[in-house]
Motif scaffolding. Structure first.
Motif, PDB file in Angstrom:
ATOM      1  N   SER A  33       0.839  -1.192   0.000  1.00 26.80           N
ATOM      2  CA  SER A  33       0.000   0.000   0.000  1.00 26.80           C
ATOM      3  C   SER A  33       0.873   1.241   0.000  1.00 26.80           C
ATOM      4  O   SER A  33       2.106   1.158   0.002  1.00 26.80           O
ATOM      5  N   ASP A  34       0.238   2.396   0.001  1.00 30.50           N
ATOM      6  CA  ASP A  34       0.963   3.652  -0.127  1.00 30.50           C
ATOM      7  C   ASP A  34       0.657   4.555   1.066  1.00 30.50           C
ATOM      8  O   ASP A  34      -0.492   4.960   1.262  1.00 30.50           O
ATOM      9  N   ASP A  35       1.674   4.846   1.868  1.00 27.16           N
ATOM     10  CA  ASP A  35       1.520   5.780   2.999  1.00 27.16           C
ATOM     11  C   ASP A  35       0.547   5.279   4.056  1.00 27.16           C
ATOM     12  O   ASP A  35      -0.093   6.083   4.744  1.00 27.16           O
ATOM     13  N   HIS A  36       0.428   3.978   4.226  1.00 28.98           N
ATOM     14  CA  HIS A  36      -0.491   3.463   5.250  1.00 28.98           C
ATOM     15  C   HIS A  36       0.255   3.350   6.573  1.00 28.98           C
ATOM     16  O   HIS A  36       1.158   2.523   6.725  1.00 28.98           O
ATOM     17  N   ALA A  37      -0.115   4.164   7.519  1.00 25.12           N
ATOM     18  CA  ALA A  37       0.562   4.237   8.809  1.00 25.12           C
ATOM     19  C   ALA A  37       0.293   2.992   9.643  1.00 25.12           C
ATOM     20  O   ALA A  37      -0.859   2.581   9.794  1.00 25.12           O
ATOM     21  N   TYR A  38       1.350   2.427  10.216  1.00 23.27           N
ATOM     22  CA  TYR A  38       1.176   1.247  11.069  1.00 23.27           C
ATOM     23  C   TYR A  38       0.282   1.560  12.270  1.00 23.27           C
ATOM     24  O   TYR A  38      -0.461   0.698  12.739  1.00 23.27           O
ATOM     25  N   GLN A  39       0.339   2.821  12.742  1.00 22.38           N
ATOM     26  CA  GLN A  39      -0.445   3.173  13.922  1.00 22.38           C
ATOM     27  C   GLN A  39      -1.937   3.305  13.625  1.00 22.38           C
ATOM     28  O   GLN A  39      -2.745   3.498  14.541  1.00 22.38           O
ATOM     29  N   GLU A  40      -2.330   3.165  12.355  1.00 25.15           N
ATOM     30  CA  GLU A  40      -3.744   3.186  11.981  1.00 25.15           C
ATOM     31  C   GLU A  40      -4.240   1.793  11.582  1.00 25.15           C
ATOM     32  O   GLU A  40      -5.204   1.650  10.838  1.00 25.15           O
ATOM     33  N   ILE A  41      -3.577   0.768  12.103  1.00 22.82           N
ATOM     34  CA  ILE A  41      -3.979  -0.620  11.887  1.00 22.82           C
ATOM     35  C   ILE A  41      -4.305  -1.215  13.243  1.00 22.82           C
ATOM     36  O   ILE A  41      -3.502  -1.130  14.179  1.00 22.82           O
ATOM     37  N   SER A  72      12.191   6.881   3.138  1.00 21.69           N
ATOM     38  CA  SER A  72      10.734   6.939   3.271  1.00 21.69           C
ATOM     39  C   SER A  72      10.114   7.799   2.175  1.00 21.69           C
ATOM     40  O   SER A  72       9.763   8.953   2.376  1.00 21.69           O
ATOM     41  N   LEU A  73       9.957   7.201   0.998  1.00 22.08           N
ATOM     42  CA  LEU A  73       9.404   7.885  -0.164  1.00 22.08           C
ATOM     43  C   LEU A  73       8.871   6.832  -1.131  1.00 22.08           C
ATOM     44  O   LEU A  73       9.452   5.745  -1.256  1.00 22.08           O
ATOM     45  N   CYS A  74       7.809   7.187  -1.858  1.00 25.76           N
ATOM     46  CA  CYS A  74       7.043   6.204  -2.646  1.00 25.76           C
ATOM     47  C   CYS A  74       7.890   5.428  -3.661  1.00 25.76           C
ATOM     48  O   CYS A  74       8.030   4.213  -3.582  1.00 25.76           O
ATOM     49  N   GLY A  75       8.428   6.137  -4.659  1.00 19.35           N
ATOM     50  CA  GLY A  75       9.184   5.478  -5.709  1.00 19.35           C
ATOM     51  C   GLY A  75      10.431   4.776  -5.198  1.00 19.35           C
ATOM     52  O   GLY A  75      10.684   3.609  -5.533  1.00 19.35           O
ATOM     53  N   PRO A  76      11.251   5.456  -4.400  1.00 19.16           N
ATOM     54  CA  PRO A  76      12.448   4.800  -3.874  1.00 19.16           C
ATOM     55  C   PRO A  76      12.161   3.526  -3.094  1.00 19.16           C
ATOM     56  O   PRO A  76      12.939   2.567  -3.158  1.00 19.16           O
ATOM     57  N   SER A  77      11.062   3.490  -2.369  1.00 10.91           N
ATOM     58  CA  SER A  77      10.725   2.281  -1.629  1.00 10.91           C
ATOM     59  C   SER A  77      10.442   1.120  -2.577  1.00 10.91           C
ATOM     60  O   SER A  77      10.865  -0.015  -2.341  1.00 10.91           O
ATOM     61  N   ARG A  78       9.747   1.395  -3.679  1.00 12.92           N
ATOM     62  CA  ARG A  78       9.452   0.332  -4.645  1.00 12.92           C
ATOM     63  C   ARG A  78      10.707  -0.101  -5.404  1.00 12.92           C
ATOM     64  O   ARG A  78      10.853  -1.275  -5.741  1.00 12.92           O
ATOM     65  N   ILE A 329       1.678 -11.378   1.907  1.00 15.53           N
ATOM     66  CA  ILE A 329       2.418 -10.344   2.628  1.00 15.53           C
ATOM     67  C   ILE A 329       1.692  -9.019   2.457  1.00 15.53           C
ATOM     68  O   ILE A 329       1.303  -8.659   1.344  1.00 15.53           O
ATOM     69  N   TYR A 330       1.492  -8.330   3.566  1.00 12.11           N
ATOM     70  CA  TYR A 330       0.948  -6.972   3.494  1.00 12.11           C
ATOM     71  C   TYR A 330       1.917  -6.011   4.161  1.00 12.11           C
ATOM     72  O   TYR A 330       2.408  -6.260   5.266  1.00 12.11           O
ATOM     73  N   LEU A 331       2.175  -4.888   3.471  1.00 17.74           N
ATOM     74  CA  LEU A 331       3.036  -3.853   4.022  1.00 17.74           C
ATOM     75  C   LEU A 331       2.734  -2.540   3.320  1.00 17.74           C
ATOM     76  O   LEU A 331       1.997  -2.492   2.339  1.00 17.74           O
ATOM     77  N   SER A 332       3.316  -1.478   3.833  1.00 18.19           N
ATOM     78  CA  SER A 332       3.229  -0.170   3.187  1.00 18.19           C
ATOM     79  C   SER A 332       4.610   0.229   2.696  1.00 18.19           C
ATOM     80  O   SER A 332       5.628  -0.265   3.196  1.00 18.19           O
ATOM     81  N   ASP A 333       4.651   1.126   1.703  1.00 20.07           N
ATOM     82  CA  ASP A 333       5.948   1.560   1.187  1.00 20.07           C
ATOM     83  C   ASP A 333       6.737   2.356   2.215  1.00 20.07           C
ATOM     84  O   ASP A 333       7.951   2.503   2.110  1.00 20.07           O
ATOM     85  N   GLN A 334       6.048   2.871   3.236  1.00 15.16           N
ATOM     86  CA  GLN A 334       6.682   3.544   4.363  1.00 15.16           C
ATOM     87  C   GLN A 334       5.598   3.872   5.381  1.00 15.16           C
ATOM     88  O   GLN A 334       4.430   3.581   5.162  1.00 15.16           O
TER      89      GLN A 334
END
Length: 505
Positions: A33-41, A72-78, A329-334
């Protein structure tokens, strides 16, 4: 003749065993996912909101409580996901660049008889290679009636809401795939990226909830120069019209592509919000609090759609008999700031943006309900996928497979140190470039934009990272040791730019 028959028989048995082993290799479904904060799970302890389908992956598998990213940035994480390498080596340091074709985990999986695919957001500026199938968003993509680019470089507009469309494409591809091969499918969600446009059915989903502000919401940034100079506050940076949809401009890029019915639903809902705002005549702290509430309500409504769609994908695996042999596997890009330090966005090496949710279900390997506290890093994602598939991990990948700690969470030979390096400056958000080290107790950061500034935090005493103790009496030995450890990581990961800065400072 008997010896020849024996040799042929043994060869046949070995070939059968090898073929059986290959056919039993697990499928891999990797949801980013994109920008999904762990603290909002809710699996990570949020007791106000519910994410039942993401939580299901944790409940039936493992939750990683110390998973970090390198930039911690969209493209670089991918790019790091694809290559298993830091940004300075894979060449993708900041957004809006062009990813240079190089060795990636999908290419290696292809060579090892996996069928590979990517659906949804990729955001790397070039058409991908190493994929048997892809249907990706151009750039960031759009929430409503988005465009998709396929392997023939054809661009097609698809009617509907982005998260639902990605799920439909996912199940459609799974239906049509080559079932004789194991698959590795990356599902790239656009959610929960700015400007947070919810699905129509989720408009107002959290309007009856008043969210408490984080403990650091009114941070004064004392002793932290980079934090003082950033431009990512809810107070000053977050826009009323574009971000919070007060008096929506339907001629804007996010809304021009909407159908009349979609516009009508949005107008009805956000006209009410706009009237409430106008009638309140807010200013100062009251305005800031209102913006914070509206931010969370839209952001979490977008996340609600994503969680629901993850549930649909998990249900599909169950219905098709794929769940038992598919690693999910579920994760966010940061990570992302949900009001901590008064911010939204990411970038900083502070915990909320450096840390990412990471959950894995691996039937027969991971015991349900497992919690893993070992430090992991997004350079580890590609080696882990290759290891799961029984494919070789090339030496140029800088990460390591997580399988040893997945199979044994008490696995001892594990280095709980993370190296981080962020580059994009000055725009957007004016976050100074920086690099640093995160250990179990400390975090040392070197900011080097226009001027070199150091920050040091004791994460046990100061988990919110408010007290910069760099240069404070009594911290000399700790600082010296951390700088030595940082230098070792810079050498290990071959970061020449950081090395030049360290030798000067």
């Amino acid at each position: 003749m008997k010896k020849l028959l024996l040799v042929i028989t043994l060869f046949t048995l070995q070939l059968h065993a090898f073929t059986q082993q290959k056919s039993d290799r697990p499928n891999i479904l990797f949801i980013i996912s994109d920008d999904h904060a762990y603290q909002e799970i809710s699996a990570y302890g949020n007791k106000i909101i519910k994410t039942p389908n993401i939580d299901r992956i944790a409940r039936e598998g493992a939750i990683f409580t110390n998973s970090f990213v390198t930039n911690s940035l969209c493209g670089p994480s991918r790019a790091t996901l694809l290559t298993g390498k830091y940004s300075h080596l894979n060449g993708y340091k900041a957004n809006e660049g062009k990813f240079v074709d190089q060795l990636t985990f999908p290419k290696i999986l292809q060579q090892n008889n996996y069928q590979t695919a990517w659906i949804g957001k990729m955001h790397l500026g070039t058409l991908p290679t190493g994929l048997d199938y892809f249907n990706i968003l151009p750039g960031q993509g759009q929430y409503y009636n988005p465009d998709f680019i396929n392997k023939n470089n054809d661009t097609t507009r698809v009617n509907g809401y982005i998260t639902n469309i990605i799920t439909d494409f996912t199940t459609d591809w799974l239906d049509k795939r080559d079932a004789s091969k194991p698959f590795c499918l990356v599902v790239g969600e656009k959610a929960t990226h700015r400007e947070w446009l919810p699905d129509i059915q989720d408009l107002g989903a959290y309007d009856n909830i008043h969210f408490p502000v984080p403990a650091t919401f009114h941070d004064d940034y004392k002793g932290r120069i980079a934090a003082q100079n950033q431009d990512m506050t809810i107070d000053k940076t977050m826009r009323l019209k574009e971000d919070l949809k007060v008096h929506l401009d339907f001629d804007g890029p996010n809304y021009r592509r909407m159908t009349s019915d979609q516009k009508k639903a949005y107008k009805e809902y956000y006209d009410k919000i706009s009237k409430q705002f106008d009638d309140a005549h807010l200013s100062g702290e009251a305005l800031l609090q209102w913006k914070y509430q509206r931010y969370l309500k839209d952001y979490l409504a977008v996340a609600k759609s994503m969680d629901r769609n993850i549930g649909k994908i998990l249900d599909y695996l169950d219905a098709k008999g794929l769940a038992k042999n598919t690693v999910v596997i579920y994760l966010s890009d940061q990570g992302f700031y949900m009001g901590e330090h008064g911010w939204f966005d990411k970038r900083f090496m502070y915990e909320e943006s450096m840390r990412t949710p990471f959950l894995m279900r691996y039937p027969g390997v991971i015991k349900p309900g497992t919690s893993i506290s070992k430090f992991t890093n997004n350079i580890d994602w590609a080696p882990t996928l290759l290891d799961i598939a029984g494919a070789p991990i090339p030496q140029e990948m800088q990460g390591v497979s997580l399988l040893p700690i997945i199979k044994n969470k008490n696995y001892v030979p594990w280095n709980n140190q993370i190296y981080y390096h962020y580059y994009e400056y000055p725009e957007p958000h004016h976050v100074a470039p920086h690099f640093g080290i995160r250990t179990e107790q400390y975090k040392l950061i070197c900011f080097y934009g226009e001027k070199i500034n150091w920050e040091l935090f004791d994460m046990r005493k100061d988990p919110h990272e408010l007290q910069n103790v760099y240069g404070k009496a009594g911290m000399e030995k700790t600082t010296t040791l951390l700088k030595q450890q940082l230098l070792q990581l810079v050498k290990k990961y071959k970061d020449d730019e950081a090395m030049k800065i360290l030798t000067k400072s």
